[in-house]
Write a protein that holds these residues in place. Structure first.
Motif, PDB file in Angstrom:
ATOM      1  N   ILE A  71       0.845  -1.201   0.000  1.00  0.00           N
ATOM      2  CA  ILE A  71       0.000   0.000   0.000  1.00  0.00           C
ATOM      3  C   ILE A  71       0.877   1.247   0.000  1.00  0.00           C
ATOM      4  N   ALA A  72       1.899   1.221   0.862  1.00  0.00           N
ATOM      5  CA  ALA A  72       2.776   2.386   0.937  1.00  0.00           C
ATOM      6  C   ALA A  72       3.437   2.663  -0.413  1.00  0.00           C
ATOM      7  N   VAL A  73       3.925   1.620  -1.033  1.00  0.00           N
ATOM      8  CA  VAL A  73       4.596   1.808  -2.330  1.00  0.00           C
ATOM      9  C   VAL A  73       3.598   2.320  -3.364  1.00  0.00           C
ATOM     10  N   ALA A  74       2.400   1.789  -3.330  1.00  0.00           N
ATOM     11  CA  ALA A  74       1.389   2.256  -4.287  1.00  0.00           C
ATOM     12  C   ALA A  74       1.123   3.744  -4.095  1.00  0.00           C
ATOM     13  N   VAL A  75       1.063   4.147  -2.833  1.00  0.00           N
ATOM     14  CA  VAL A  75       0.841   5.574  -2.557  1.00  0.00           C
ATOM     15  C   VAL A  75       1.994   6.407  -3.100  1.00  0.00           C
ATOM     16  N   VAL A  76       3.211   5.946  -2.841  1.00  0.00           N
ATOM     17  CA  VAL A  76       4.381   6.682  -3.323  1.00  0.00           C
ATOM     18  C   VAL A  76       4.345   6.808  -4.846  1.00  0.00           C
ATOM     19  N   ILE A  77       3.986   5.722  -5.502  1.00  0.00           N
ATOM     20  CA  ILE A  77       3.941   5.749  -6.966  1.00  0.00           C
ATOM     21  C   ILE A  77       2.849   6.690  -7.445  1.00  0.00           C
ATOM     22  N   GLY A  78       1.724   6.645  -6.745  1.00  0.00           N
ATOM     23  CA  GLY A  78       0.654   7.574  -7.095  1.00  0.00           C
ATOM     24  C   GLY A  78       1.117   9.022  -6.966  1.00  0.00           C
ATOM     25  N   LEU A  79       1.821   9.306  -5.870  1.00  0.00           N
ATOM     26  CA  LEU A  79       2.344  10.656  -5.685  1.00  0.00           C
ATOM     27  C   LEU A  79       3.324  11.016  -6.795  1.00  0.00           C
ATOM     28  N   GLY A  80       4.182  10.070  -7.110  1.00  0.00           N
ATOM     29  CA  GLY A  80       5.153  10.326  -8.164  1.00  0.00           C
ATOM     30  C   GLY A  80       4.482  10.605  -9.494  1.00  0.00           C
ATOM     31  N   ALA A  81       3.475   9.806  -9.807  1.00  0.00           N
ATOM     32  CA  ALA A  81       2.765  10.005 -11.061  1.00  0.00           C
ATOM     33  C   ALA A  81       2.070  11.365 -11.075  1.00  0.00           C
TER      34      ALA A  81
END
Lengths: 368, 359, 350
Positions: C190-200
């Motif tokens: 979940i954390a990584v998904a959030v980070v990727i979402g932020l990055g995108a």
């Protein structure tokens, strides 16, 4: 690739030097400087090697060095042309591995050796053709294509041989790993490299095809407009690379007397490193085959010298990486010394003003 | 421009020609390629009191540099091969490449030969790819002893860590006992082409016939890479939900397999055994996933290989079966079939003894 | 060879410009949803053959396996979008995995967040080194990061010196990170998904993010438009390095035994994932979400092969083939898109 405007010298600033050097274009001038630098580097390495180990300059050592680096040197030859033309081929080591696996696969099924050579040559041609067509006809970037075929061809090698090794090759073939050319101390694969180097050098530097390779690397559009069949030549370059790499695969297999799927694993980086060290620009359009030959000598001599001293082998990677960095920074440092700072540092330049350096148009970021 | 191109080409052409001439002259100069190491056999051969030669130059060439297993087996610090060599009055150097491939190992072997090695102690990255180089060494009178991983057709002696059959038998017996004699088991191996792996697996399959209710459902290959070993173990567990035991005869594979089981719902349901180093397995002995596993002392393996090599180089023993020699603190050893010397039975590590070992 | 077209002003006026942008946005979405669709179909087919592919345990396995690669894909996307490439990420990961994993053994009781910060710092330093050489030195990133791949791996090998980090030296607080989950879904994923979402989001919506795309489409035009190319490229490499550093610490938490080979070869896998996920290798288009889905797809294929019992010998060939299919598809789409845009702006058709 943008045309290279760095060759425009400012009015009143350094005109071309007198004498024969004046008849050289700036690109040739730069290449000559680079090769001289490589010669100096080789001399330095040889001195270092000779001083640190009494066995460095022996013929036995020369044989060993040649034997272990012959295939990488051979693969560097077509790679040189490909990079000069503005492309890259990262699948070279996988084609080597695939052809080695094919040799083993077919030998285990009792094919006669001559038929095996033909089949492997065809496989190499096909592999190169796939690369070439994807790049020229479909229009894909060669970096991405050859990353894909790097995996694909290695995968084919894996499928062909699986976990098995084939090693019962007749000794008249496998002796190339142990015996030199009769009467000399030159290993077979170094001799083959020398012959191929001459052929490639003649093609690159003395034929129209070779000149067209430079042209399409410098500017594909201009090359097309001047009538060069860019797509055809590039496809040909990839096909030749595939063929030469499959030859390297056969040599590798006989030298180790073993066909196994991981033959050549990872060597593509060494091939690229040698080509770049040879002064070939990754942007295309610049470089010479002589430089690459010198780089091969320097690279292998250095690794050998380090091996013969008690240099910590774990650190050879650092040396190679540093050498690579030097090879790309040196031309830029020369440019810096010439007073041309990157635009990022000096801000927006005045375009074409008198006495000011021309704005370099080469992109800061690579388009490989 | 033609003029310039010729000039560009002339420099390297002259240089290349110079190299070729040097090489060609080299052959008529110093004789054959062995001139660089003609001093190999018999050089520095002063006998010590035990009748063994001293002053020999030995090179220890593991599959790769930087693997803990080999650091223990080879270096003086851990009492391995170089410690033994130094005790015997020889010089020992460890050298190899950093990728565990023949292409990375062969230059190190060649350099050792060039530098005048009298003895090569080699763990082979491939059973046949090293042979051209090793045979050339043997033809120059260099003693070639393999250890840990063999190249059967091109060495004088092979020092095997333990009897191949015994290694396979012990692991099977252990897992069968742990899963109470019935259930499915899987094998997580290393590279599919590794000689020692395949030999051990064949012995395991043979021993399994004694346990009709234990079924070997699959053998997967982790290639000694933690990521791959993890993934193949996960696949194995998913494919065979009733799996009760895993045998991983590779020190990388056993750690990965134990790690996967420990961090999943299979903890407590699947037991792991195999070959591993004690330090890397302490956690899994403690949490019950791998209550017992095997290895041998890699330092002893290197130590024995060194003694065997020096004895051979001093002509105290030959490759023939039945020859005996003393290996320092390890005692007396006999050359067995196929010129193989066995270190001893595989050693079982478990909760009662694992804290004593630090490698 | 990119699908980015900056708004064109022509005789049709503003609507054509807006229309082109909308069309390209739509194509981005299509490409992104395309890779998601492929992923879904793939998972469905595999589950049909082998139901245990989609059970809770395997989903956990899959998600955890992917976290490291998805993170690396985020950093690599930023770099590739600007028409560069970062080949050193595998070596940076290996270095921080060992150094940070070793910290627990040498300094018992060290707080876990500090270890992550150290990993981030090491990675950042490496990334800055790369970025400075590319931006100031005007040196091609392929060569620079190839060199730093060798150099950093060499430093790692020297530091490791034949030892390794062993599992029992790592505290539970650290090794539990990949395992903690809520309703079966790992917190880490979940954390990584959030980070990727932020990055995108950053890449798409912040000006500095969008400028990376502009640089990738045409560095000269970007420079002329006043974009600080050097600074942006430096930032992209710094971020990529920092992410690789953090990924290394996560790697240590996941595998728990670290030697000098950690991360070897990861760069090619990540670049494959990024390209499969729709990021153009020549820069200028693509999204971090697509790249992450690309990483997920490659992981899923790997897992599927193992679960189905297909010999992993086929994996290499399959991923190579897939990569070729993906880039061919992208090329076809981009050609069609350019044709559509030409038609649109010339007033013919919609």
């Amino acid at each position: 690739m943008a045309p290279d405007l760095t060759t425009i010298t400012p009015p009143g600033g350094g005109g071309p030097p007198a004498g024969w050097r004046g008849r050289l274009g700036p690109a040739a001038h730069a290449t000559l400087r680079w090769e001289s630098g490589l010669v100096l580097l080789i001399i330095a390495i040889v001195i270092f090697g000779a001083m640190s180990s009494p066995q460095f300059l022996t013929s036995g050592n020369f044989f060993n060095t040649g034997v272990t680096s012959g295939e990488v040197a051979i693969m560097a030859l077509p790679m040189t042309l490909i990079v000069i033309s503005g492309e890259i081929d990262l699948s070279v080591a996988s084609i080597l591995g695939m052809s080695s696996a094919a040799v083993g696969f077919l030998w285990a099924r009792h094919w006669p050796m001559l038929a095996i050579f033909l089949a492997v040559a065809l496989a190499g041609i096909l592999a190169g053709l796939i690369n070439g067509l994807l790049v020229t006809r479909v229009g894909l970037p060669s970096l991405a294509v050859t990353i894909g075929t790097l995996a694909l061809y290695r995968g084919v090698a894996l499928i062909l041989l699986g976990p098995n090794t084939v090693s019962d090759f007749p000794s008249r073939y496998t002796s190339i790993g142990v015996n030199p050319l009769p009467g000399t101390q030159i290993p077979w694969n170094v001799a083959i490299f020398a012959v191929l180097a001459v052929i490639f050098a003649v093609v690159l530097h003395f034929t129209a095809t070779g000149r067209s390779v430079y042209a399409m690397g410098a500017s594909p559009e201009a090359a097309t407009f001047s009538g060069i069949r860019v797509k055809r030549v590039k496809t040909l370059l990839f096909v030749v690379s595939g063929l030469v790499c499959s030859l390297a695969g056969v040599l590798w297999t006989f030298r180790l007397a073993t066909a196994v799927q991981n033959n050549g694993l990872g060597e593509e980086l060494a091939v690229v490193a040698v080509v770049l060290l040879g002064g070939v620009s990754i942007f295309g359009g610049k470089g010479s085959l002589g430089g690459v030959v010198l780089a091969v000598v320097a690279f292998t001599a250095l690794q050998n010298a380090l091996l013969l001293t008690n240099f910590n082998q774990e650190a050879t990677g650092i040396v190679i990486g540093a050498l690579l960095l030097v090879s790309v920074f040196a031309p830029n440092l020369a440019a810096l010394r010439g007073g041309r700072l990157p635009r990022w540092v000096r801000g927006r330049a005045r375009r074409g003003g008198p006495g000011g350096p021309a704005a370099p148009a080469a992109p800061a970021v690579d388009g490989a | 421009m033609r003029h310039s191109k010729k000039r560009i080409f002339s420099v390297p052409a002259v240089f290349l020609a110079a190299c070729v001439t040097l090489a060609a002259c080299g052959s008529s100069g110093g004789g054959s390629a062995s001139s660089g190491s003609s001093g190999s056999s018999g050089s520095g051969g002063s006998s010590s009191s035990g009748g063994l030669k001293t002053g020999l130059s030995a090179y220890v060439i593991p599959k790769l540099l930087g693997a803990q297993y080999f650091t223990v087996a080879d270096t003086a610090k851990f009492g391995g091969a170089i410690a033994a060599l130094q005790q015997l009055g020889e010089t020992g150097t460890e050298t190899s490449g950093t990728a565990a491939t023949p292409a990375s190992e062969i230059p190190a072997i060649q350099a050792a030969i060039t530098k005048g090695a009298n003895i090569l102690i080699v763990s082979a990255t491939d059973p046949t790819a090293l042979c051209p180089t090793l045979k050339s060494a043997m033809s120059k009178g260099i003693t070639v002893v393999t250890y840990d991983s063999d190249a059967p057709t091109c060495r004088n002696l092979f020092v095997n860590q333990a009897d191949t059959t015994a290694i396979g038998v012990k692991q099977v017996d252990l897992i069968a006992k742990e899963i109470r004699g019935s259930g499915d088991i899987g094998i997580v191996s290393a590279a599919a082409s590794a000689t020692n792996q395949n030999a051990w697996i064949a012995a395991m399959k043979q021993e399994l016939k004694k346990f009709p209710k234990v079924h070997l459902v699959a053998t997967v290959y982790g290639n000694d890479d933690p990521t791959t070993a993890t993934q193949v173990t996960q696949g194995l567990l998913q494919r065979y939900p009733n799996l009760k035991g895993i045998i991983a005869p590779t020190s990388v594979g056993i750690v990965s397999a134990a790690q996967v089981v420990s961090s999943s719902k299979y903890k407590g349901k699947v037991l792991v055994t195999g070959l591993g180093t004690p330090e890397s397995m302490k956690k899994y002995v403690a949490n019950g996933v791998a209550p017992a596993f095997f290895l041998w002392n890699p330092a002893d393996l290197g130590y024995l290989a060194a003694y065997a090599a020096v004895n051979y180089a001093s002509k105290k023993i030959t490759s023939a079966q039945g020859q005996t020699f003393t290996a320092g603190k390890l005692g007396t050893y006999t050359v067995g079939a196929d010129s193989t010397i066995l270190l001893g039975p595989p050693f079982e590590f478990n909760a009662s003894n694992i804290d004593q070992y630090h490698f | 060879m990119t699908t980015t077209v900056t708004g064109r002003v022509d005789s049709a006026g503003a609507p054509a410009a807006g229309g082109s942008r909308k069309l390209t946005e739509r194509v981005f979405r299509i490409r992104e949803s395309g890779i998601i669709a492929v992923f879904v179909v793939f998972v469905a087919v595999t589950t049909a053959i082998q139901p245990s592919f989609l059970n809770e345990q395997n989903i956990q396995f899959l998600l955890i396996n992917t976290t490291v690669f998805a993170l690396l894909a985020l950093g690599e996307t930023m770099v590739v979008v600007s028409r560069n490439v970062d080949l050193s990420i595998g070596s940076v990961l290996g270095l921080t995995a060992f150094v940070c994993g070793g910290l627990f053994g040498d300094h018992p009781g060290i707080p876990v967040p500090l270890v992550f910060l150290i990993g981030l710092g090491i990675g950042l330093a490496c990334g800055l080194g790369n970025g400075l050489m590319v931006a100031i030195g005007r040196v091609p990133s392929l060569v620079v990061t190839l060199a730093t791949l060798y150099i950093i791996r060499g430093i790692d090998i020297l530091l490791v010196g034949g030892t390794q980090v062993n599992a029992q030296t790592l505290p539970n607080a650290f090794t539990d990170i990949p395992r903690a989950n809520v309703a079966g879904v790992p917190y880490l994923a979940i954390a990584v998904a959030v980070v990727i979402g932020l990055g995108a989001y950053y890449l798409r919506s912040y000006r500095s993010g969008r400028e990376l795309y502009a640089i990738g489409s045409s560095p000269d035009a970007a420079r002329l438009a006043g974009i600080p190319v050097g600074r942006r490229v430096l930032t992209a490499f710094a971020v990529s390095g920092a992410i690789a550093g953090v990924a290394g610490v996560l790697w240590a938490a996941q595998y728990q035994t670290v030697d000098s080979s950690a991360g070897t070869g990861y760069e090619l896998t990540v670049i494959s994932a990024v390209v499969v996920g729709g990021v153009a290798i020549f820069g200028g288009s693509g999204s971090a979400v697509g790249a992450a889905v690309g990483a997920l797809l490659l992981s899923a294929i790997n897992s599927a092969l193992n679960v189905l019992g297909i010999s992993s010998l086929w994996l290499e060939a399959i991923s190579g083939f897939l990569l070729l299919v993906a880039i061919t598809l992208d090329r076809v789409i981009s050609v069609r898109l350019q044709a559509a845009l030409r038609r649109r702006s010339s007033g013919v058709g919609t």
